[in-house]
Design an enzyme around this catalytic site. Structure first.
Site, PDB file in Angstrom:
ATOM      1  N   GLY A  53       0.774  -1.221   0.000  1.00 24.25           N
ATOM      2  CA  GLY A  53       0.000   0.000   0.000  1.00 24.25           C
ATOM      3  C   GLY A  53       0.803   1.266   0.000  1.00 24.25           C
ATOM      4  O   GLY A  53       1.825   1.371  -0.641  1.00 24.25           O
ATOM      5  N   SER A  54       0.308   2.159   0.805  1.00 25.35           N
ATOM      6  CA  SER A  54       0.553   3.587   0.668  1.00 25.35           C
ATOM      7  C   SER A  54       2.002   4.023   0.799  1.00 25.35           C
ATOM      8  O   SER A  54       2.832   3.372   1.440  1.00 25.35           O
ATOM      9  CB  SER A  54      -0.273   4.270   1.717  1.00 25.35           C
ATOM     10  OG  SER A  54       0.325   5.435   2.168  1.00 25.35           O
ATOM     11  N   SER A  55       2.235   5.212   0.246  1.00 22.95           N
ATOM     12  CA  SER A  55       3.536   5.844   0.362  1.00 22.95           C
ATOM     13  C   SER A  55       3.789   6.327   1.779  1.00 22.95           C
ATOM     14  O   SER A  55       4.862   6.808   2.079  1.00 22.95           O
ATOM     15  CB  SER A  55       3.630   7.007  -0.618  1.00 22.95           C
ATOM     16  OG  SER A  55       2.508   7.856  -0.482  1.00 22.95           O
TER      17      SER A  55
END
Lengths: 125, 417
Positions: A53-55
């Site tokens: 997932g996310s940064s």
């Protein structure tokens, strides 16, 4: 990330998104869809396939290492720059190492939840 | 495989140019090792998320960069912040002093480091933040990465916090993934030619199609085949939905996006490994996942602008309002960038929206915690991305609906389906 690993194993059956799926204040997995939701990573040798997932993952991982709510070390099957970046930066800013050991699936499977595991630096990557 | 380092790269690693440049080069080198890259590729701009406060380490890292002499190698633009400089009451300092003060200081530091002060997740809506076809760049925010790659044909992987600004400092990234021709080849076809005319005309289609693609594509590059037309705002919605639902960094749309003049162009003439015929029912199922509300709760808020609204989206909002006012019991927030807000002022749209009871909020997004004031119960949105994240992050019931339904509901003061 090199360093000695010595601690109790916590097995995560699926990749974890640290941003949104983990609370750096409590150290708990909060992703309701994750099989280990509610488990606390603090001080554990977290054995998992990797992150997803996310940064935001590097920042949240690093923040948990700063607070002492994060893993003591991680054992993963997929090299993952988000984990490396969080770990390396926390080590630089706070002098708190969180070594990451890259293993194959069979080695990951051999780690038993709750048991103590020890690894020496020459085995880490 | 190891990258052979140039003299300057070795110099950074040695610490001769300061500890900040040393850490930046170590992170970029680690990224090369992890990805098996053989060389670096120079970049021409960066849009970074490290400037978004996500705890004390964001601030400590920023202070470290400033104190240890970090310099930026390329024009570097800032993603949305936790706070709005123009609407501080949206996340009041008194309620969350550590986060709000931390976010403000982080913003100041990145400005001092030389970043442009865009504070937007949609930098591509303004000329300085809009890379051109084929440019090698660094993106971090997920919808922007999808838009840069898919809609503009610029080239970036998704760079996480810490690594994004590090790459901007050393001006290079490992040459892997979406930086290469091969990494951009579509292998999964989404055939939408079987959708009914009603669904094709549905304003929600791009959001739902994006979310569906995100759920199905599993790390491959997807190509949507059979769409007659798609506005830039529609492509933005696909990018945001796909990124939120499945971490999609690139997709193609045959006949519309720049690397897909034909299906063959998108697949490089190689037989796709996966094919998904998309049906009306598939999209219905995705829409159901985006709504967590059961309908009994009173409507409290309407949040639009995820990603940050374009001028055209504001025009559509004003047009739908058609002189009506937002119901006094409803908080209606639309997030956008400073550049778009200036354009709204010039066109008289800002006054029209404010008079109607709509709040235009700059610099931030409404699904981050701490929760914005007034977003304290059933909230409607026209954004698949907002719906995905808010369900987990904000702990409010969410209803996903079209822009038209959102506006009509805000005026009526209740959820109109």
């Amino acid at each position: 990330m090199a360093g000695s690993i010595d601690g109790q194993v916590l097995r995560l059956d699926e990749p974890l998104s640290f941003w949104g799926g983990f609370d750096a204040t409590s150290g708990a997995v909060i992703d309701r869809a994750h099989p280990q939701v509610g488990e606390t990573l603090a001080g554990k040798v977290v054995a998992m396939p990797g992150s997803k997932g996310s940064s935001g993952t590097p920042g949240v991982l690093g923040e948990s290492i700063r607070r002492g709510t994060g893993p003591a070390a991680m054992v993963v099957t997929k090299a993952d720059i988000n984990l490396v970046a969080g770990s390396l930066t926390a080590a630089t800013l706070y002098d708190r190492p969180c070594p990451i050991l890259l293993v194959d699936t069979a080695q990951l499977e051999s780690l038993i939840d709750g048991e103590t595991v020890i690894a020496r630096p020459e085995e880490t990557s | 495989m190891t990258v052979v380092l140039e003299e300057q790269e070795q110099r950074w690693l040695s610490g001769a140019d300061g500890k900040a440049m040393q850490l930046a080069m170590r992170l970029v080198q680690a990224a090369a090792e992890v990805s098996g890259a053989e060389r670096f590729v120079p970049i021409e701009m960066a849009h970074i998320n490290s400037c978004h406060y996500s705890g004390s380490m964001s601030l400590d890292f920023a202070e470290f960069l400033l104190a240890e002499g970090a310099t930026l190698a390329v024009p570097t633009h800032t993603n949305a912040s936790l706070i709005s400089c123009t609407s501080p009451d949206v996340r009041p300092q008194a309620a969350s002093p550590v986060e709000v003060d931390g976010a403000r200081r982080v913003m100041e530091i990145y400005e001092e480091l030389g970043c442009s002060s865009m504070w937007t997740c949609a930098p591509y809506l303004q000329p300085e933040g809009r890379p051109t076809f084929g440019q090698q760049i660094v993106g971090s925010e997920s919808n922007a990465v999808g838009f840069f790659n898919s809609v503009l044909g610029a080239r970036t992987n998704k760079y996480g916090d810490l690594l994004d600004v590090s790459a901007a400092m050393v001006g290079r990234v490992p040459e892997v993934g979406l930086h290469t021709d091969e990494g951009r080849r579509a292998t999964h076809v989404f055939d939408v030619s079987g959708l009914s005319a009603g669904v094709i005309a549905d304003p929600n289609l791009p959001h739902l199609l994006g979310a569906l693609l995100g759920r199905e594509v599993q790390g491959r590059v997807g190509v949507i085949d059979g769409l007659e037309s798609a506005s830039e705002d529609a492509l933005k919605a696909i990018a945001a939905g796909a990124a939120a639902a499945g971490g999609v960094d690139m997709f193609h749309v045959v006949g519309i996006t720049p690397e897909a003049s034909s299906l063959d162009a998108a697949t490089h003439g190689i037989e796709p490994t996966h094919r998904t015929p998309v049906t009306d029912e598939d999209l219905d199922r995705v829409a159901e996942l985006l709504t967590s509300a059961d309908g009994d709760e009173p409507l409290r808020a309407v949040c639009l602008g995820t990603p940050h609204f374009s001028v055209a989206e504001f025009e559509a909002t004003v047009s739908r309002l058609d002189g009506r006012r937002v119901h006094p019991s409803i908080t209606m927030l639309i997030t956008t960038s400073r550049a778009v807000a200036t354009e709204l002022d010039l066109r008289g749209l800002a006054a029209a929206l404010t008079d109607a009871g709509v709040r235009i909020v700059l610099d931030t997004c409404t699904y981050y915690t701490p929760r914005p004031s007034g977003v304290d119960g059933l909230t409607m949105t026209n954004s698949a991305k907002w719906a995905y994240y808010a369900q987990g992050i904000l702990d409010v019931p969410v209803a996903f609906a079209s822009l038209e339904q959102c506006v009509d509901s805000a005026v009526a003061g209740r959820w109109i389906r």
